[in-house]
Design a protein around this motif. Structure first.
Motif, PDB file in Angstrom:
ATOM      1  N   GLN A  14       0.837  -1.200   0.000  1.00 41.66           N
ATOM      2  CA  GLN A  14       0.000   0.000   0.000  1.00 41.66           C
ATOM      3  C   GLN A  14       0.870   1.246   0.000  1.00 41.66           C
ATOM      4  OE1 GLN A  14      -2.532   1.662   3.460  1.00 41.66           O
ATOM      5  NE2 GLN A  14      -4.005   0.468   2.231  1.00 41.66           N
ATOM      6  N   TRP A  15       0.557   2.149  -0.918  1.00 44.71           N
ATOM      7  CA  TRP A  15       1.300   3.409  -1.052  1.00 44.71           C
ATOM      8  C   TRP A  15       0.328   4.568  -0.874  1.00 44.71           C
ATOM      9  CZ3 TRP A  15       3.871   5.390  -6.218  1.00 44.71           C
ATOM     10  CH2 TRP A  15       4.712   6.481  -5.919  1.00 44.71           C
ATOM     11  N   ARG A  16       0.560   5.359   0.172  1.00 46.28           N
ATOM     12  CA  ARG A  16      -0.278   6.532   0.451  1.00 46.28           C
ATOM     13  C   ARG A  16       0.429   7.780  -0.080  1.00 46.28           C
ATOM     14  NH1 ARG A  16      -4.209   5.880   4.519  1.00 46.28           N
ATOM     15  NH2 ARG A  16      -4.332   3.719   5.273  1.00 46.28           N
ATOM     16  N   ILE A  17      -0.208   8.492  -0.958  1.00 45.29           N
ATOM     17  CA  ILE A  17       0.358   9.695  -1.554  1.00 45.29           C
ATOM     18  C   ILE A  17      -0.478  10.895  -1.094  1.00 45.29           C
ATOM     19  CG2 ILE A  17       0.914  10.882  -3.705  1.00 45.29           C
ATOM     20  CD1 ILE A  17       1.262   8.152  -5.014  1.00 45.29           C
ATOM     21  N   PRO A  22      -1.340  18.334 -10.816  1.00 46.98           N
ATOM     22  CA  PRO A  22      -2.091  17.961 -12.027  1.00 46.98           C
ATOM     23  C   PRO A  22      -1.230  17.353 -13.124  1.00 46.98           C
ATOM     24  CG  PRO A  22      -1.786  20.333 -11.909  1.00 46.98           C
ATOM     25  CD  PRO A  22      -1.315  19.785 -10.606  1.00 46.98           C
ATOM     26  N   SER A  23       0.063  17.601 -13.100  1.00 41.85           N
ATOM     27  CA  SER A  23       0.937  17.041 -14.133  1.00 41.85           C
ATOM     28  C   SER A  23       2.301  16.752 -13.526  1.00 41.85           C
ATOM     29  CB  SER A  23       1.079  18.022 -15.311  1.00 41.85           C
ATOM     30  OG  SER A  23       1.922  17.468 -16.312  1.00 41.85           O
ATOM     31  N   SER A  24       2.488  15.520 -13.071  1.00 44.62           N
ATOM     32  CA  SER A  24       3.737  15.162 -12.412  1.00 44.62           C
ATOM     33  C   SER A  24       3.928  13.652 -12.421  1.00 44.62           C
ATOM     34  CB  SER A  24       3.775  15.707 -10.980  1.00 44.62           C
ATOM     35  OG  SER A  24       2.674  15.220 -10.242  1.00 44.62           O
ATOM     36  N   CYS A  25       5.076  13.220 -11.883  1.00 46.29           N
ATOM     37  CA  CYS A  25       5.432  11.808 -11.866  1.00 46.29           C
ATOM     38  C   CYS A  25       6.111  11.515 -10.534  1.00 46.29           C
ATOM     39  CB  CYS A  25       6.365  11.492 -13.033  1.00 46.29           C
ATOM     40  SG  CYS A  25       7.008   9.807 -13.058  1.00 46.29           S
ATOM     41  N   LEU A  40       6.610   1.082  -7.352  1.00 42.62           N
ATOM     42  CA  LEU A  40       5.400   1.608  -7.979  1.00 42.62           C
ATOM     43  C   LEU A  40       5.744   2.964  -8.584  1.00 42.62           C
ATOM     44  CD1 LEU A  40       2.705   0.695  -5.327  1.00 42.62           C
ATOM     45  CD2 LEU A  40       2.603   0.062  -7.763  1.00 42.62           C
ATOM     46  N   LEU A  41       5.121   3.281  -9.693  1.00 40.21           N
ATOM     47  CA  LEU A  41       5.348   4.557 -10.366  1.00 40.21           C
ATOM     48  C   LEU A  41       3.985   5.117 -10.775  1.00 40.21           C
ATOM     49  CD1 LEU A  41       7.491   6.520 -11.701  1.00 40.21           C
ATOM     50  CD2 LEU A  41       7.118   5.203 -13.794  1.00 40.21           C
ATOM     51  N   VAL A  42       3.740   6.382 -10.437  1.00 41.16           N
ATOM     52  CA  VAL A  42       2.499   7.034 -10.880  1.00 41.16           C
ATOM     53  C   VAL A  42       2.854   8.258 -11.727  1.00 41.16           C
ATOM     54  CG1 VAL A  42       0.979   6.225  -9.063  1.00 41.16           C
ATOM     55  CG2 VAL A  42       2.360   8.245  -8.674  1.00 41.16           C
ATOM     56  N   GLU A  43       2.127   8.413 -12.809  1.00 41.75           N
ATOM     57  CA  GLU A  43       2.296   9.554 -13.713  1.00 41.75           C
ATOM     58  C   GLU A  43       0.922  10.207 -13.887  1.00 41.75           C
ATOM     59  OE1 GLU A  43       5.581   8.158 -16.889  1.00 41.75           O
ATOM     60  OE2 GLU A  43       3.819   6.854 -16.775  1.00 41.75           O
ATOM     61  N   ARG A  44       0.933  11.514 -13.921  1.00 31.80           N
ATOM     62  CA  ARG A  44      -0.341  12.220 -14.057  1.00 31.80           C
ATOM     63  C   ARG A  44      -0.269  13.206 -15.214  1.00 31.80           C
ATOM     64  NH1 ARG A  44      -4.895  13.694 -11.041  1.00 31.80           N
ATOM     65  NH2 ARG A  44      -6.314  14.497 -12.646  1.00 31.80           N
ATOM     66  N   ASN A  45      -1.133  13.023 -16.180  1.00 31.88           N
ATOM     67  CA  ASN A  45      -1.388  14.023 -17.206  1.00 31.88           C
ATOM     68  C   ASN A  45      -2.908  14.087 -17.360  1.00 31.88           C
ATOM     69  OD1 ASN A  45      -1.712  11.562 -18.859  1.00 31.88           O
ATOM     70  ND2 ASN A  45       0.539  11.598 -18.914  1.00 31.88           N
ATOM     71  N   ARG A  46      -3.436  13.683 -18.452  1.00 37.63           N
ATOM     72  CA  ARG A  46      -4.893  13.585 -18.550  1.00 37.63           C
ATOM     73  C   ARG A  46      -5.406  12.397 -17.726  1.00 37.63           C
ATOM     74  NH1 ARG A  46      -8.439  12.011 -23.927  1.00 37.63           N
ATOM     75  NH2 ARG A  46     -10.418  11.732 -22.809  1.00 37.63           N
ATOM     76  N   TYR A  47      -4.606  11.316 -17.743  1.00 33.97           N
ATOM     77  CA  TYR A  47      -4.956  10.115 -17.007  1.00 33.97           C
ATOM     78  C   TYR A  47      -4.005   9.942 -15.825  1.00 33.97           C
ATOM     79  CZ  TYR A  47      -7.437   8.902 -21.321  1.00 33.97           C
ATOM     80  OH  TYR A  47      -8.268   8.905 -22.420  1.00 33.97           O
ATOM     81  N   GLY A  99       1.148  -1.359 -17.151  1.00 30.86           N
ATOM     82  CA  GLY A  99       0.639  -0.023 -16.876  1.00 30.86           C
ATOM     83  C   GLY A  99      -0.885  -0.039 -16.856  1.00 30.86           C
ATOM     84  N   TRP A 100      -1.465   0.703 -15.918  1.00 25.37           N
ATOM     85  CA  TRP A 100      -2.923   0.776 -15.793  1.00 25.37           C
ATOM     86  C   TRP A 100      -3.319   2.243 -15.721  1.00 25.37           C
ATOM     87  CZ3 TRP A 100      -5.968   0.926 -10.782  1.00 25.37           C
ATOM     88  CH2 TRP A 100      -7.343   0.824 -11.028  1.00 25.37           C
TER      89      TRP A 100
END
Length: 328
Positions: A14-17, A22-25, A40-47, A99-100
């Motif tokens: 579990q990863w709590r952020i 709005p646009s970052s990684c 784990l890696l999260v990227e944010r743009n439109r999705y 990737g999801w």
């Protein structure tokens, strides 16, 4: 960063952020699951894109994970929302393997859960995957048990714990255990089973081996030899493997000798291959000499080799020459 840490419990990560623009990684710290470290890696743009992958290492390269898992993303706040992926069953090597994507516009705090339903080691030779967890097959418990057993065997040899046999070499003596030797070699087993002098005296004479090379043999039988010792003594170990009927050691020596054939040793290797009936090594040496044309590099050594070589080996080499030079 505090919110880059992933908490784990059983098969759940579990990863709590707490904050995400709005646009970052953002990439998590490594976390342990099975025999691998993960990210784990999260990227944010439109999705919002979530990736899961093993940390690059020797283990992940040689024993990549085959994972069955599900990912959940929950959004904190008054309008709490939960997104759940399908169940994935994937071979994971790099960050590109999984990737999801979630089509949402939330910001701020959220939680990523990864539930590992199953983990297996994907074999590099194409065999059946090996389960990691206890209850699924061999797994970590078996691996730990093997390591523990090898540690105990190493101590038995090094400290001569309850040893019951003495081995006399050309330049010294060693202590060992009849049970280990008997389980490793049909020749040793026969010595101790029948009324031979070795059974009565509890002494074995191996005068064709030095103390150092005999110790390397014992380390192999006890499962604690290192690569350097094996490499240093492999020719002597080959002779011992042939003499005492230790088939797996003989195969290991043949494979090792096949790896570094050169113009400096090919004739010696060919002689060893003939003496110990090592078909793979013999074929490799003949290919090196004739198919790859390296016979011209050893012309000066050939005369001496032919004076000592077995007649049947010479005939086989001659046939190899005819095959290599046959018109196309």
């Amino acid at each position: 960063m505090a919110d880059s840490k992933v908490e784990t419990l059983s098969r759940l990560a579990q990863w709590r952020i707490d904050g995400f623009g709005p646009s970052s990684c953002r990439k998590s710290e490594p976390f342990k699951m099975g025999i691998w470290n993960w990210h784990l890696l999260v990227e944010r743009n439109r999705y919002l894109n979530v990736r899961l992958f093993p940390e690059l290492s020797r283990i992940s390269k040689e024993q990549p994970p085959l994972a069955r898992f599900v990912v959940r993303v929950s959004v904190a706040g008054s309008g709490r929302r939960l997104f759940t992926s399908q169940v994935y069953d994937k071979l994971l090597r790099t960050c590109e393997d999984f990737g999801w994507s979630i089509d949402c516009a939330f910001h701020g705090r959220f939680i990523i859960d990864v539930e590992f339903l199953d983990l297996k080691i994907y074999p590099s030779n194409g065999g059946e995957p090996t389960p990691v967890w206890l209850g699924d097959g061999s797994g970590l418990m078996q691996s730990a048990a093997i390591q523990r057993t090898l540690h105990c065997l190493s101590r038995m040899l090094e400290e001569a714990i309850h040893s019951d046999i003495t081995i006399d070499t050309s330049d010294g003596s060693l202590r060992a255990h009849k049970a280990i030797l008997s389980a490793s070699s049909p020749v040793f087993q026969s010595m101790f089973r029948h009324n031979l002098k070795e059974k009565e005296s509890s002494v074995i004479s191996i005068e064709d081996m030095s103390l150092e090379s005999c110790k390397a043999l014992l380390k192999y039988l006890y499962g604690c030899i290192n690569q350097e010792d094996f490499w240093k003594h492999r020719l002597t170990l080959l002779g011992a493997a042939n003499k005492y009927g230790i088939a797996d050691l003989k195969d290991a020596c043949e494979d090792s000798l096949l790896e570094d054939i050169s113009s400096n040793n090919v004739l010696e290797r060919l002689q060893e291959a003939w003496l110990y009936q090592l078909d793979k090594l013999k074929k490799g040496c003949l290919m090196f000499l004739f198919d790859f044309g390296k016979v011209y590099d050893v012309r000066e050594e050939m005369n001496n080799f032919f004076r000592q070589a077995d007649r049947e080996l010479m005939l086989e080499m001659f046939q190899e020459v005819l095959t290599a030079w046959k018109p196309v």
